[in-house]
Scaffold this motif. Structure first.
Motif, PDB file in Angstrom:
ATOM      1  N   VAL A   1      41.711  23.528  58.788  1.00  0.00           N
ATOM      2  CA  VAL A   1      42.277  24.869  58.758  1.00  0.00           C
ATOM      3  C   VAL A   1      41.084  25.829  58.766  1.00  0.00           C
ATOM      4  O   VAL A   1      40.317  25.880  57.805  1.00  0.00           O
TER       5      VAL A   1
ATOM      6  N   LYS B   1      60.348  28.122  63.767  1.00  0.00           N
ATOM      7  CA  LYS B   1      59.469  27.520  62.769  1.00  0.00           C
ATOM      8  C   LYS B   1      60.139  27.478  61.403  1.00  0.00           C
ATOM      9  O   LYS B   1      60.033  26.496  60.667  1.00  0.00           O
TER      10      LYS B   1
ATOM     11  N   GLU C   1      42.042  31.325  60.023  1.00  0.00           N
ATOM     12  CA  GLU C   1      43.425  30.996  59.682  1.00  0.00           C
ATOM     13  C   GLU C   1      43.647  31.071  58.179  1.00  0.00           C
ATOM     14  O   GLU C   1      44.670  31.578  57.703  1.00  0.00           O
ATOM     15  N   MET C   2      42.691  30.566  57.427  1.00  0.00           N
ATOM     16  CA  MET C   2      42.851  30.503  55.981  1.00  0.00           C
ATOM     17  C   MET C   2      42.952  31.891  55.351  1.00  0.00           C
ATOM     18  O   MET C   2      43.587  32.066  54.314  1.00  0.00           O
TER      19      MET C   2
ATOM     20  N   VAL D   1      53.482  28.170  54.406  1.00  0.00           N
ATOM     21  CA  VAL D   1      53.140  27.668  55.736  1.00  0.00           C
ATOM     22  C   VAL D   1      51.975  26.689  55.659  1.00  0.00           C
ATOM     23  O   VAL D   1      51.977  25.629  56.302  1.00  0.00           O
ATOM     24  N   LEU D   2      50.981  27.029  54.849  1.00  0.00           N
ATOM     25  CA  LEU D   2      49.824  26.149  54.696  1.00  0.00           C
ATOM     26  C   LEU D   2      50.238  24.825  54.052  1.00  0.00           C
ATOM     27  O   LEU D   2      49.790  23.751  54.472  1.00  0.00           O
TER      28      LEU D   2
ATOM     29  N   ILE E   1      46.895  32.957  56.500  1.00  0.00           N
ATOM     30  CA  ILE E   1      48.048  32.056  56.455  1.00  0.00           C
ATOM     31  C   ILE E   1      48.786  32.196  55.124  1.00  0.00           C
ATOM     32  O   ILE E   1      48.173  32.372  54.062  1.00  0.00           O
ATOM     33  N   LYS E   2      50.105  32.134  55.180  1.00  0.00           N
ATOM     34  CA  LYS E   2      50.919  32.209  53.968  1.00  0.00           C
ATOM     35  C   LYS E   2      50.938  30.851  53.281  1.00  0.00           C
ATOM     36  O   LYS E   2      50.881  29.803  53.931  1.00  0.00           O
ATOM     37  N   LYS E   3      51.062  30.884  51.965  1.00  0.00           N
ATOM     38  CA  LYS E   3      50.974  29.641  51.198  1.00  0.00           C
ATOM     39  C   LYS E   3      52.037  28.604  51.575  1.00  0.00           C
ATOM     40  O   LYS E   3      51.700  27.425  51.728  1.00  0.00           O
TER      41      LYS E   3
ATOM     42  N   ARG F   1      52.013  22.750  56.598  1.00  0.00           N
ATOM     43  CA  ARG F   1      51.070  22.322  57.641  1.00  0.00           C
ATOM     44  C   ARG F   1      50.254  21.118  57.180  1.00  0.00           C
ATOM     45  O   ARG F   1      50.066  20.161  57.939  1.00  0.00           O
TER      46      ARG F   1
END
Length: 690
Positions: free
Chosen positions: A286, A581, A290-291, A298-299, A294-296, A302
């Motif tokens: 990641v 998604k 992106e980090m 979603v992370l 990115i929303k928690k 992922r």
């Protein structure tokens, strides 16, 4: 065509179906061996980029204390490894080991004016006890980069002068920080050095010395930075670098990790992995950019999906500072990483998320030192794969024979002879081509045989004798039969491509677009050009002689747009909307395995309802053409070799189960609409026509 040829083809076709069945049976032990391989390594490493941690600390009041605190928090959350890059002067300055100055700054420290011809870089060792470690590292690296290194000191502190411009010098790679590696290792972290190909020429002696120190600390895996692996060179004479490097890695018991989804694969990785006997794992990164956004949730999804769905065994986390003008401060994502890994609760103590570590544990994975898959083989696997190849060739020949019966025997002979010749020239190309053709042939043959069966029922008049319940049972049986035949391609694809290089995505199934288009096109060709009491040429002339209307042009345009959208969603780079998604996440959380939307929401219901309708109405064949998407999609699911085999089976079965339920709903709706039409629709149209 002479009658004796027709009889020969009929007899041959019956025998070839037995050959196909034999090929499927021969493939099953190979399929089982792959499943065993995928179950052999269930430990996952969650690693943090140590350089990023140092860079973030450089924005804090007390960098050293900040690093110590964050390392403790990350370890408690589940991070069990640190990635250490090749050092640079900039990174050593972030770590507080050195101060780096340009010529003007150095002159000011000495209370003099910098000469105009001095553009060197000056380095001061901040910790005298570490000078003995870093001085030889700096001296060797910059002399290797072609710069002169001389001793220099200022105000009683020792240092060196490097005859290289400051902006250039701070970026030049050196040996990874040995003190940081030792400290992190003693703190209980897996340490993963990240090496590059930026030392030119490649120094075998120096690299061997690095690997000796790694082996002493128990380091058993490395990753690579840059465009190529260590030792790679475009010059054929220098290809010995990779061979030497691979030999050293094997001698020291060190494997590699391969990053997925790189825009350009790292050069030399395939050869290096092969030389290592595939002591390799897959890594998911990641990125810093992106980090930071990115929303928690979603992370979290992922990271879990990377391990569960794509055989990832190394989760690589990055961090970067962001100037947040809204908050009026510099922010970083380290706390978000802790929350995502450890789980999070709201102010009332309610669980917001269970965290990546808990989810991975629930799916049978453990946080630890990742190992390469233990490759399992079926007994007499080469012979079994040979039978599978023959079965796949027979399946392709049978599919060709459905369209051109006279070519059944020639295509079988050509396939066997051509396949053998291609195998001698390039076994990889041969098995990839045969896997693709088998993947296309099975759903095509399955749906074409379904169309033929429905036409036989209609021509015999049996369709008119069927009650709705009888027609529903018949549709269900035909759906199951067609699905089983479509899935006959799966053992062939798995057996033919049963090599660890496909699981590591060093090689891939080729022809995804063809697999998604050709069966639909062939089925449409059969539906519109074959049968109807006319020859193929006669049907083609009939269609071509139809008047071209605006409606036809609009229909072709709509079909082109739909086809483009359909293809844009295929493969690993397929595009999906934000709403989809969210829906995918809901399905994942509900079932644990996400079935394919185009199968259970579209293809299977349409195909099942299409069979039911086609048993009475000729136009229902059009629904079968479109519903072929689901039949080929099932095969495509197994063409993603990096996805665990068991998960693919579950995904297909879920898609079939939910798709059938929705198909029953669609048929029920159709029955209601049909009866309303019979009762009211004809009367309304009749009244309107008076």
């Amino acid at each position: 065509m002479p009658q004796w040829v027709n009889r020969l083809n009929t007899i041959m076709a019956k025998w070839l179906w037995w050959v196909v069945l034999l090929g499927v049976i021969a493939s099953l032990p190979v399929v089982y061996a792959r499943e065993q391989t995928e179950q052999s390594a269930n430990e996952v490493a969650i690693v943090m980029d140590y350089r990023d941690l140092l860079q973030v600390s450089n924005t804090q009041v007390d960098p050293r204390r900040f690093v110590e605190e964050q390392i403790g928090l990350l370890k408690d959350a589940g991070v069990n490894g640190m990635v250490v890059f090749e050092s640079t002067l900039e990174e050593l300055s972030w770590a507080g080991e050195v101060n780096v100055y340009n010529a003007t700054q150095a002159a000011l420290l000495e209370g003099r004016v910098s000469p105009p011809d001095d553009n060197g870089t000056y380095v001061v060792f901040n910790r005298p006890e570490h000078e003995a470690t870093f001085r030889p590292i700096i001296e060797w690296a910059f002399r290797h980069h072609g710069a002169e290194v001389t001793s220099w000191s200022v105000k009683g502190q020792a240092g060196v002068r490097i005859s290289m411009g400051y902006d250039d010098a701070i970026l030049r790679p050196m040996q990874p920080n040995p003190l940081a590696i030792k400290s992190l290792s003693e703190a209980g972290f897996l340490v993963i050095p990240r090496l590059s190909d930026r030392f030119d020429p490649f120094d075998q002696t120096e690299v061997a010395r690095w690997l000796d120190s790694y082996q002493e600390l128990g380091i058993d895996r490395i990753v690579f930075d840059g465009e190529a692996v260590t030792g790679f060179a475009d010059d054929d004479e220098k290809h010995k670098g990779i061979t030497f490097f691979a030999g050293e890695l094997k001698e020291h018991g060190i494997g590699v990790a391969i990053f997925e989804n790189l825009r350009i694969p790292q050069k030399g990785m395939s050869k290096l992995a092969n030389l290592l006997g595939y002591n390799a794992i897959r890594a998911h990164s990641v990125s810093e950019a992106e980090m930071s956004v990115i929303k928690k949730p979603v992370l979290e999804d992922r990271l879990v999906l990377a391990v569960k769905d794509r055989n990832i065994r190394l989760l690589y986390l990055n961090a970067i500072t962001v100037r947040d003008s809204t908050k009026g401060q510099v922010t970083h994502p380290l706390q978000n990483i802790v929350d995502v890994l450890k789980g999070e609760k709201d102010d009332d103590g309610n669980t917001v998320s269970v965290g990546v570590v808990k989810q991975l544990h629930d799916f049978g994975f453990e946080i630890g030192s990742p190992k390469a898959f233990q490759i399992e083989h079926a007994p007499a696997e080469m012979a079994l794969r040979g039978v599978a190849m023959l079965g796949a060739i027979a399946l392709v020949a049978l599919t060709i024979g459905l369209f051109l019966p006279s070519l059944l025997v020639p295509s079988l002979v050509a396939g066997a002879v051509g396949g053998a010749g291609l195998y001698v020239l390039s076994s990889t190309l041969m098995v990839q081509a045969l896997a693709l053709m088998a993947g296309i042939a099975a759903p095509t043959a399955a749906v074409v045989l379904l169309v033929k069966r429905i036409r036989v029922l209609r021509d015999s008049g049996e369709d008119r004798k069927m009650s709705s319940l009888h027609r529903l049972g018949g549709a269900l049986l035909l759906f199951v039969r067609t699905t089983i035949l479509s899935l006959a391609a799966v053992p062939f694809v798995v057996a033919l491509l049963n090599h660890i290089s496909y699981s590591l995505v060093l090689q891939q199934f080729r022809g995804v677009s063809a697999l998604h288009l050709v069966p639909i096109g062939l089925v449409a060709l059969y539906v519109f050009l074959y049968g109807s009491g006319n020859t193929v040429i006669g049907n083609a002339r009939k269609i071509l002689s139809m008047p071209l209307t605006v409606l036809w042009i609009a229909g072709v345009g709509v079909l082109a747009v739909v086809g483009y959208y359909y293809l844009s969603r295929t493969g690993n780079s397929g595009q999906v909307t934000g709403i989809e998604k969210e829906f995918r996440s809901l399905m994942e959380n509900t079932f644990g395995v996400r079935p394919r939307i185009k199968e259970f929401m579209f293809g299977h219901p349409l195909f099942f309802a299409g069979i039911f309708i086609a048993l009475r109405y000729r136009w229902g064949m059009v629904l079968l053409v479109v519903g072929t998407i689901a039949q080929l999609s099932m095969v495509d699911t197994f063409a993603h070799i990096h996805t665990p085999l068991l998960l693919s089976f579950i995904r297909v079965l879920l898609g079939l189960g939910i798709g059938l339920l929705l198909g029953f709903v669609a048929i029920a709706v159709w029955q209601v609409l049909e009866r309303l039409w019979q009762r009211w629709g004809k009367k309304v149209l009749g009244d309107a026509g008076q």
